[in-house]
Design an enzyme around this catalytic site. Structure first.
Site, PDB file in Angstrom:
ATOM      1  N   THR A   7      -8.564  51.461  27.542  1.00  8.65           N
ATOM      2  CA  THR A   7      -7.514  52.458  27.748  1.00  8.65           C
ATOM      3  C   THR A   7      -6.867  52.802  26.417  1.00  8.65           C
ATOM      4  O   THR A   7      -6.895  52.003  25.474  1.00  8.65           O
ATOM      5  CB  THR A   7      -6.426  51.955  28.719  1.00  8.65           C
ATOM      6  N   LYS A  12      -0.458  50.943  30.412  1.00 10.91           N
ATOM      7  CA  LYS A  12      -1.405  50.245  31.280  1.00 10.91           C
ATOM      8  C   LYS A  12      -1.600  48.801  30.810  1.00 10.91           C
ATOM      9  O   LYS A  12      -1.711  47.889  31.624  1.00 10.91           O
ATOM     10  CB  LYS A  12      -2.760  50.964  31.273  1.00 10.91           C
ATOM     11  N   ASP A  61     -10.209  53.337  37.238  1.00  7.86           N
ATOM     12  CA  ASP A  61     -10.217  54.753  37.566  1.00  7.86           C
ATOM     13  C   ASP A  61      -9.322  54.931  38.785  1.00  7.86           C
ATOM     14  O   ASP A  61      -9.368  54.120  39.707  1.00  7.86           O
ATOM     15  CB  ASP A  61     -11.636  55.251  37.846  1.00  7.86           C
ATOM     16  N   LYS A 199       7.921  50.876  40.086  1.00  6.09           N
ATOM     17  CA  LYS A 199       6.631  51.490  40.415  1.00  6.09           C
ATOM     18  C   LYS A 199       5.502  50.461  40.286  1.00  6.09           C
ATOM     19  O   LYS A 199       4.648  50.357  41.170  1.00  6.09           O
ATOM     20  CB  LYS A 199       6.372  52.708  39.516  1.00  6.09           C
ATOM     21  N   ARG A 205      -2.464  50.605  40.904  1.00  2.00           N
ATOM     22  CA  ARG A 205      -3.039  49.887  39.767  1.00  2.00           C
ATOM     23  C   ARG A 205      -2.588  48.434  39.777  1.00  2.00           C
ATOM     24  O   ARG A 205      -3.390  47.529  39.546  1.00  2.00           O
ATOM     25  CB  ARG A 205      -2.639  50.573  38.451  1.00  2.00           C
TER      26      ARG A 205
END
Ligand code: IMP
Length: 219
Positions: A7, A12, A61, A199, A205
């Protein structure tokens, strides 16, 4: 050995650090295959990244799957965000359901792991580079594959972990986050109204990374 997360997004990696002890970004721009499910895309990326880096890698993804639009935009979420745009996509979704009906949707994320070795059987599927049939429902393609179905493939095995967060499509609210966050409401709050920690605690994720981390700790 440090696990490499493919990434260019530092957010992330920070999110992954909440689940994994040693993880570092790998800046590798792999060619994305076009596929109708997230699993094959993550698997292809993980395979290519492992060949490039020669050490254990994860690739993710993700996408937004709108029920009334048969899973659209799904794996094309980034393209649709940049063309149709988030607000118009949200409006189309809300118009596709009856007045007062809920425009149900889900964010899905698939994390693919490759370290060059094969995997012992567990409930999570392994992708071996086979060609899949086209007859699976759009939002099931990632998880419907079983080891038995994919046994014909002979490419580098990639273990797949799926995270899903259900919600509904609403008129845009909030200034945080990115992408479809303003139109995606989960438990009464849009993702754009949540701070990063809120979140991450519920995100697709986060759920995929948590599943992966539990399995990886045993590997
Ligand atoms: P990626 O696979 O994480 O790069 O996500 C692909 C696309 O899906 C992004 O460009 C966004 O359009 C959409 N997307 C994925 N995750 C999220 C999210 O958490 N919030 C909003 N949009 C997302």
């Amino acid at each position: 050995m440090t696990l490499r997360y493919v990434t260019t997004n530092p957010g992330k990696v920070r999110e992954a650090e909440e689940y994994l002890d040693e993880v570092a970004a790998l800046d590798y721009d792999y060619p994305e295959v076009q596929a109708t499910g997230l699993g094959p895309i993550a698997a292809h990326g993980a395979r290519e990244a492992y060949r490039y880096a020669g050490e254990p890698v994860i690739v993710d993804d993700a996408g937004l799957f709108i029920e009334a639009l048969d899973g659209f935009p799904g794996p094309y979420s980034s393209y649709v965000e940049n063309t149709l745009g988030v607000e118009l996509t949200g409006r189309v979704a809300r118009e596709a359901v009856d007045e007062d009906a809920v425009a149900r949707a889900a964010f899905r994320c698939v994390v693919g792991y490759c370290d060059g070795d094969d995997f012992a059987a567990t409930p999570e599927p392994v992708d071996r580079g086979e060609r899949r049939g086209q007859d699976l429902a759009a939002d099931d393609r990632d998880t419907a594959t079983t080891d038995a179905q994919v046994a014909g493939g002979d490419d580098l095995p990639v273990k797949l972990f799926t995270g899903v967060v259900p919600g509904r499509i609403v008129a845009p609210r909030g200034d945080g986050g990115f992408g479809y966050d303003p139109v995606f409401e989960h438990d009464g709050t849009t993702f754009a109204e949540m701070d990063a920690a809120e979140k991450n605690a519920v995100s697709h994720r986060g759920r995929a990374l948590a599943k992966f981390a539990g399995w990886f700790a045993e590997r």
